[in-house]
Design a protein around this motif. Sequence first.
Motif, PDB file in Angstrom:
ATOM      1  N   SER A 152       8.771   3.354   0.971  1.00 35.05           N
ATOM      2  CA  SER A 152       7.406   3.187   0.462  1.00 35.05           C
ATOM      3  C   SER A 152       6.403   3.033   1.601  1.00 35.05           C
ATOM      4  CB  SER A 152       7.326   1.972  -0.469  1.00 35.05           C
ATOM      5  OG  SER A 152       7.571   0.781   0.259  1.00 35.05           O
ATOM      6  N   GLY A 153       6.906   3.022   2.848  1.00 35.09           N
ATOM      7  CA  GLY A 153       6.034   2.862   4.000  1.00 35.09           C
ATOM      8  C   GLY A 153       5.779   1.417   4.369  1.00 35.09           C
ATOM      9  N   ARG A 154       6.447   0.478   3.695  1.00 42.25           N
ATOM     10  CA  ARG A 154       6.218  -0.937   3.969  1.00 42.25           C
ATOM     11  C   ARG A 154       7.077  -1.425   5.125  1.00 42.25           C
ATOM     12  NH1 ARG A 154       6.293  -2.499  -2.423  1.00 42.25           N
ATOM     13  NH2 ARG A 154       4.161  -1.815  -2.882  1.00 42.25           N
ATOM     14  N   THR A 155       6.501  -2.330   5.890  1.00 41.18           N
ATOM     15  CA  THR A 155       7.174  -2.918   7.043  1.00 41.18           C
ATOM     16  C   THR A 155       7.668  -4.322   6.710  1.00 41.18           C
ATOM     17  OG1 THR A 155       5.147  -3.907   7.903  1.00 41.18           O
ATOM     18  CG2 THR A 155       5.628  -1.640   8.583  1.00 41.18           C
ATOM     19  N   ALA A 156       8.418  -4.905   7.641  1.00 36.68           N
ATOM     20  CA  ALA A 156       8.898  -6.274   7.460  1.00 36.68           C
ATOM     21  C   ALA A 156       7.721  -7.247   7.309  1.00 36.68           C
ATOM     22  CB  ALA A 156       9.775  -6.675   8.644  1.00 36.68           C
ATOM     23  N   PRO A 200      10.056  -3.907  14.724  1.00 34.71           N
ATOM     24  CA  PRO A 200       9.236  -4.691  13.789  1.00 34.71           C
ATOM     25  C   PRO A 200       8.304  -3.829  12.947  1.00 34.71           C
ATOM     26  CG  PRO A 200       8.339  -4.853  15.994  1.00 34.71           C
ATOM     27  CD  PRO A 200       9.639  -4.099  16.120  1.00 34.71           C
ATOM     28  N   ASN A 201       8.127  -2.564  13.325  1.00 32.30           N
ATOM     29  CA  ASN A 201       7.228  -1.678  12.574  1.00 32.30           C
ATOM     30  C   ASN A 201       7.973  -0.576  11.820  1.00 32.30           C
ATOM     31  OD1 ASN A 201       4.644  -2.848  13.289  1.00 32.30           O
ATOM     32  ND2 ASN A 201       5.041  -2.122  15.366  1.00 32.30           N
ATOM     33  N   GLY A 238      15.737   3.139   2.769  1.00 31.98           N
ATOM     34  CA  GLY A 238      14.995   3.171   4.019  1.00 31.98           C
ATOM     35  C   GLY A 238      14.884   1.819   4.688  1.00 31.98           C
ATOM     36  N   GLU A 239      15.623   0.823   4.178  1.00 27.57           N
ATOM     37  CA  GLU A 239      15.558  -0.519   4.742  1.00 27.57           C
ATOM     38  C   GLU A 239      16.418  -0.632   5.991  1.00 27.57           C
ATOM     39  OE1 GLU A 239      15.174  -2.881   0.476  1.00 27.57           O
ATOM     40  OE2 GLU A 239      17.103  -2.713   1.496  1.00 27.57           O
ATOM     41  N   ALA A 285      -0.472  -5.077   5.941  1.00 27.64           N
ATOM     42  CA  ALA A 285      -0.066  -6.474   5.794  1.00 27.64           C
ATOM     43  C   ALA A 285      -1.282  -7.356   5.531  1.00 27.64           C
ATOM     44  CB  ALA A 285       0.660  -6.937   7.052  1.00 27.64           C
ATOM     45  N   LEU A 286      -2.418  -7.010   6.135  1.00 28.56           N
ATOM     46  CA  LEU A 286      -3.652  -7.757   5.887  1.00 28.56           C
ATOM     47  C   LEU A 286      -4.025  -7.704   4.407  1.00 28.56           C
ATOM     48  CD1 LEU A 286      -5.509  -6.458   9.022  1.00 28.56           C
ATOM     49  CD2 LEU A 286      -5.226  -8.881   8.515  1.00 28.56           C
TER      50      LEU A 286
END
Length: 208
Positions: free
Chosen positions: A83-87, A77-78, A43-44, A121-122
Amino acid sequence: MPDPRDLLTDASPLIGAARLGKLRLVRLLLEGGARVNERNPQGETPLLAACKALRGEPSGPGTLKMLQYLLDNQADPNAQDRSGRTALMWSCMERAGAQVASTLISAGADPSMEDYSGASALVYAVNANHQPTLQVLLDACRAKGRDLIIITTEIGVSGGSVTKRYLNVLPSPDTSPVPCMSPSDIIIKTGSPNSPDGDNVFNFRGSG
């Protein structure tokens, strides 16, 4: 550092080139018709792969040029991996630095967006204990009219645990907060900046 032989066997030459930080090759592939938001089996996208491969290394001008080039060519960028993770999440996890976070946020990356475990990200910036990056994220929230509350469990002078709350400021580097054990130990509330019930406040609760 990833093994180049492994990366060049990626299903996407563009993603492999981005992961290796080969800007010239990325340019050639995009100019030749490669899709900037194409995905591999994980998914990358190229942008995700580039941030994931940083591995906490100092992000020099070459890295920033790569990311900016992808973003200038409409990289999302989103975009989320499997896994649902963003850059932005990966850059925080890998301690890639405040400049990378700032570049992504300037292009529209959302610091409050959550992955499939409920972490943002926070959250990853808090867990990474990287204050310059966390300051970038805090400033981005404030620019949108949102408040940020960080709740930490710190070691008091008597050796016991003390809970402290920080509104729109970072914990002092002189304190000794107990690190969060996992993203699930941090609670986040998000909402409209004009919400009357205060749902625009992000809560981070460190677990000792």
